[in-house]
Design a protein around this motif. Sequence first.
Motif, mmCIF file in Angstrom:
data_model
loop_
_atom_site.group_PDB
_atom_site.id
_atom_site.type_symbol
_atom_site.label_atom_id
_atom_site.label_comp_id
_atom_site.label_asym_id
_atom_site.label_seq_id
_atom_site.Cartn_x
_atom_site.Cartn_y
_atom_site.Cartn_z
ATOM 1 N N GLY A 37 14.280 -34.114 -23.985
ATOM 2 C CA GLY A 37 14.147 -34.369 -22.557
ATOM 3 C C GLY A 37 13.612 -33.176 -21.794
ATOM 4 N N MET A 38 13.978 -31.963 -22.223
ATOM 5 C CA MET A 38 13.452 -30.753 -21.582
ATOM 6 C C MET A 38 11.938 -30.685 -21.718
ATOM 7 S SD MET A 38 15.876 -29.069 -20.113
ATOM 8 C CE MET A 38 15.074 -27.491 -19.834
ATOM 9 N N LEU A 39 11.421 -31.135 -22.854
ATOM 10 C CA LEU A 39 9.972 -31.163 -23.061
ATOM 11 C C LEU A 39 9.335 -32.305 -22.279
ATOM 12 C CD1 LEU A 39 7.617 -29.870 -24.655
ATOM 13 C CD2 LEU A 39 8.159 -31.431 -26.531
ATOM 14 N N GLY A 40 10.016 -33.440 -22.242
ATOM 15 C CA GLY A 40 9.467 -34.627 -21.582
ATOM 16 C C GLY A 40 9.281 -34.484 -20.087
ATOM 17 N N GLN A 41 10.053 -33.587 -19.445
ATOM 18 C CA GLN A 41 9.923 -33.429 -17.992
ATOM 19 C C GLN A 41 8.533 -32.953 -17.581
ATOM 20 O OE1 GLN A 41 12.226 -30.120 -16.245
ATOM 21 N NE2 GLN A 41 12.275 -29.155 -18.268
ATOM 22 N N GLU A 42 7.765 -32.394 -18.536
ATOM 23 C CA GLU A 42 6.445 -31.864 -18.202
ATOM 24 C C GLU A 42 5.292 -32.792 -18.560
ATOM 25 O OE1 GLU A 42 7.156 -27.050 -18.519
ATOM 26 O OE2 GLU A 42 5.716 -28.015 -19.836
ATOM 27 N N ARG A 43 5.516 -33.778 -19.424
ATOM 28 C CA ARG A 43 4.406 -34.493 -20.055
ATOM 29 C C ARG A 43 3.500 -35.209 -19.061
ATOM 30 N NH1 ARG A 43 4.050 -33.463 -25.760
ATOM 31 N NH2 ARG A 43 2.811 -35.340 -25.880
ATOM 32 N N THR A 44 4.074 -35.819 -18.060
ATOM 33 C CA THR A 44 3.272 -36.553 -17.080
ATOM 34 C C THR A 44 2.839 -35.665 -15.920
ATOM 35 O OG1 THR A 44 4.448 -38.602 -17.614
ATOM 36 C CG2 THR A 44 3.247 -38.539 -15.520
ATOM 37 N N VAL A 45 3.742 -34.832 -15.451
ATOM 38 C CA VAL A 45 3.577 -34.189 -14.147
ATOM 39 C C VAL A 45 2.743 -32.917 -14.191
ATOM 40 C CG1 VAL A 45 4.837 -33.131 -12.219
ATOM 41 C CG2 VAL A 45 5.742 -35.189 -13.336
ATOM 42 N N LEU A 46 2.954 -32.072 -15.200
ATOM 43 C CA LEU A 46 2.386 -30.727 -15.133
ATOM 44 C C LEU A 46 0.853 -30.686 -15.128
ATOM 45 C CD1 LEU A 46 4.228 -28.407 -14.682
ATOM 46 C CD2 LEU A 46 3.917 -27.689 -17.042
ATOM 47 N N PRO A 47 0.143 -31.480 -15.950
ATOM 48 C CA PRO A 47 -1.328 -31.453 -15.843
ATOM 49 C C PRO A 47 -1.829 -31.889 -14.464
ATOM 50 C CG PRO A 47 -0.655 -32.459 -17.916
ATOM 51 C CD PRO A 47 0.585 -32.313 -17.080
#
Length: 427
Positions: A37-47
């Motif tokens: 989940g810590m990794l998943g928080q970035e997958r959509t939003v950060l790019p």
Amino acid sequence: MSRSSGTRPADRPVRLGLRANAAQFTLLVAVNALVGGMLGQERTVLPLLAEREFGLRAYTATLTFVLAFGLAKAATNYLAGTWSDRYGRKPVLVAGWLVAVPVPLLLIWAPSWTWIVLANVLLGISQGLTWSTTVNMKIDLVGPARRGTAMGLNEAAGYAAVAVTALATGYLAESYGLRPAPFLLGLAYAALGLGLSTLAVRETRQHARLEASGHTARPDGRHDHLHEDLTDRQVFAQTSFKEPALSAASQAGLVNNLNDGLAWGLFPVLFAAGGLSIGRIGILAALYPAVWGVGQLLTGALSDRWGRKRFITLGMWVQALGLALVALGDTFALWAVAAVLLGAGTAMVYPTLLASIGDVAHPAWRARSVGIYRLWRDGGFAAGALLAGVVADLLGVRAAVWTVAVLTLLSGLVVQARMYETHRRAG
């Protein structure tokens, strides 16, 4: 039996097996879901954050967060294996969660892209410590017979959580903005993961010692040279270059995460350029790791019956096909099919590679070998960020996807040519 680490009651016998250690194994599955989940928080939003809030236009600059994450995680994977053998598994796991706590706060408050890169250095360190350690602890607990099943459950939990969180953050970002709402999930994950790891997880190094005491050589004599007393340098050489199965797995892991780095950093940008909303981008960002995560429940267990090599080889080729469809696609439906294929191929590869390392490496230095394999595998994030960013800036995003698709196809050919079957019952 005496205590080996001060964390297990003296009257509690040490036994190997999934059923014998069901409670701790289940707890570690839950902990690894929080790691994912810590990794998943970035997958959509950060790019999207890079482009819309920080004004980054060059793909190479955008992918610096993936590069920072990959380098930090790769190096920490190696250290995590060494430290786990030296100090025990649990202290390394707890340290990883302590490093994770500031990450969502940095993502929320970052005034510049440099802060985002710093957050991803910390995230890489945390993931290297926590994910590597949960892998080693599950391998310790289950013994040799059910490694594929154990790795399937471990990786399924982690990447299902990546998928759920990627989907949730997509909807949160569409409803409440790119910051801070999506990253509040990460803050909750970090607090819960730290609490469980500190208060409930028990040391498992004594299980590895028990397995080592009863370790027997393969009847074909293939591993006779891999005796118990190997130095760190020898373990690195065997895992990286010399031992055919270990080295073939290491290169396949690198290429696998090279294409995952591409998917993480550039797919949302490609989908946005195709006119998709943030919500639909979130669905696609979640679909790939969802299939990857759930599929490992099946592929890990089947590799215990049918062997590792066929899953790894075919999985790399299915990934290559999925990447080719991403490059060809221009609609949500076709990209969804491509995401399913990419997830299915990765599900065939991911737990099976880890299980093959566990098959070959001696229990006395297995944690170090897993760490070295994960060093190469997660170095693929950095390699993917550099390669995809440069090719995308020069020739476009679709050209970068095609380049990685070809590399993934070639990696499967290397496995087919170099790797032998590592699982005794399938060999």
